[in-house]
Write a protein that holds these residues in place. Sequence first.
Motif, PDB file in Angstrom:
ATOM      1  N   HIS A  82       0.859  -1.177   0.000  1.00 30.51           N
ATOM      2  CA  HIS A  82       0.000   0.000   0.000  1.00 30.51           C
ATOM      3  C   HIS A  82       0.900   1.233   0.000  1.00 30.51           C
ATOM      4  CE1 HIS A  82      -2.469  -3.184   1.772  1.00 30.51           C
ATOM      5  NE2 HIS A  82      -3.527  -2.514   1.369  1.00 30.51           N
ATOM      6  N   VAL A 111      -2.867  -0.487  -4.036  1.00 34.55           N
ATOM      7  CA  VAL A 111      -3.594  -1.097  -2.932  1.00 34.55           C
ATOM      8  C   VAL A 111      -3.459  -2.605  -3.094  1.00 34.55           C
ATOM      9  CG1 VAL A 111      -5.810  -1.396  -1.795  1.00 34.55           C
ATOM     10  CG2 VAL A 111      -5.221   0.822  -2.793  1.00 34.55           C
ATOM     11  N   PRO A 113      -1.819   4.763   3.134  1.00 30.98           N
ATOM     12  CA  PRO A 113      -0.693   4.010   2.582  1.00 30.98           C
ATOM     13  C   PRO A 113       0.413   3.794   3.615  1.00 30.98           C
ATOM     14  CG  PRO A 113      -0.502   6.299   1.964  1.00 30.98           C
ATOM     15  CD  PRO A 113      -1.790   6.182   2.737  1.00 30.98           C
TER      16      PRO A 113
END
Length: 400
Positions: free
Chosen positions: A212, A228, A324
């Motif tokens: 991520h 992702v 993230p």
Amino acid sequence: MAEVNHRLVASPVLRQLSVRSVMERLLLDGATSRASLSRATGLSKQTISEVMLVLTERGWVKESGMISGGVGRTAVRYEIDATAGFALGLDLGASTLRGVLADISGTVVAQHELAADGQGGQLPAQAKRLKQILLDAAKAPAERLQVATVATPGVMSPQGRLDLAPNLPGIGELDLAGQLRSALDCQVMFENDVNAAALGEYWEAGENADNHFAFVSIGTGVGLGILVDGQLLRGSSLAAGEIGYLPLGGDPFAPESLEQGALETSIGATGIVQRHQRLGGTAQTVRAIFDALEAGDRIAEETINETARIAALLVLTVTSVIDPDRVVFGGNIGGRPELVRRIGEWMPRVQKRPIRVEASRLGPRATVLGAAAMSLGQMHNSLFSTLEVPGRLGLPTLRQ
């Protein structure tokens, strides 16, 4: 792993799965024997023999000598014929065109760049010229070029036109996809340049890659690539990451913001130069502003610090939505360590949770290497995978 009965390989799907397993081991492990392949894949020795016969007849694998075994025993060693196929990555930017050619083993065999002529309509001709330069440099036959990935600003529409690319004049009405396919004369895929750069950074990290992460590019324009679970997030119309239109740093209702976006007009190259001039500076380029910053110029310091402050708000926006592991900054402006350091200094003032903010490892080559890696993966899958069984070969790694 349990041994697979070779008699089942009569099934086309199982046969292709066997080919894929063998090619994956050869790509990842290098030259080896049939016995080693059997142990590594769980396939029977007879199945391995059948697969190697197919691969050698098709020219993808070749014998590369003998391996000594026990007393008096030797075995044939096999390896990928690296020259059997090639993958091309192109980065068609507003000012520079970059190209990378990789062989089927993942080795970069040629790379080159050209200055863009400033007219988007000339991109197909320049892409064709760049392809030929790379093939000639690698002494690679044109018919062995399997796949090309073309990375461009903006988004390629289903009609083959390039949208959301205001920095490429004269491009919007062209059938750019059709012209590039004709110019490159192979299977062609298209990707947004920032997405390709994100993939380049992901592949560069190899086994240490975060699944991520966000890649922010700041240069002539501004863009975002999002991974992702190791997969690109593209959106329903392939426009995910067009962050230039975020209402940050400027008036989103201003006419120029409708064309380029409030954020892009604020921290893109033109916006940074205009900020510097509003503060009393005279620099005409962002490079000159960074040169003045290095020399201790107060106006340059204020210009870059304000740019970093707005970029920190961008990081806050991105991390609040996609959470993230890290945010990587690239592009000829975003990848500057002086800017990235200042963004990091602003972050504790807008978010309590620590956020890893880093400069790109690949610099200006991130996009073209990401495009080449995409072509390499597609070549492996199209040659050695199967439509009936979804999946992909192991993560291809470009060796430079």
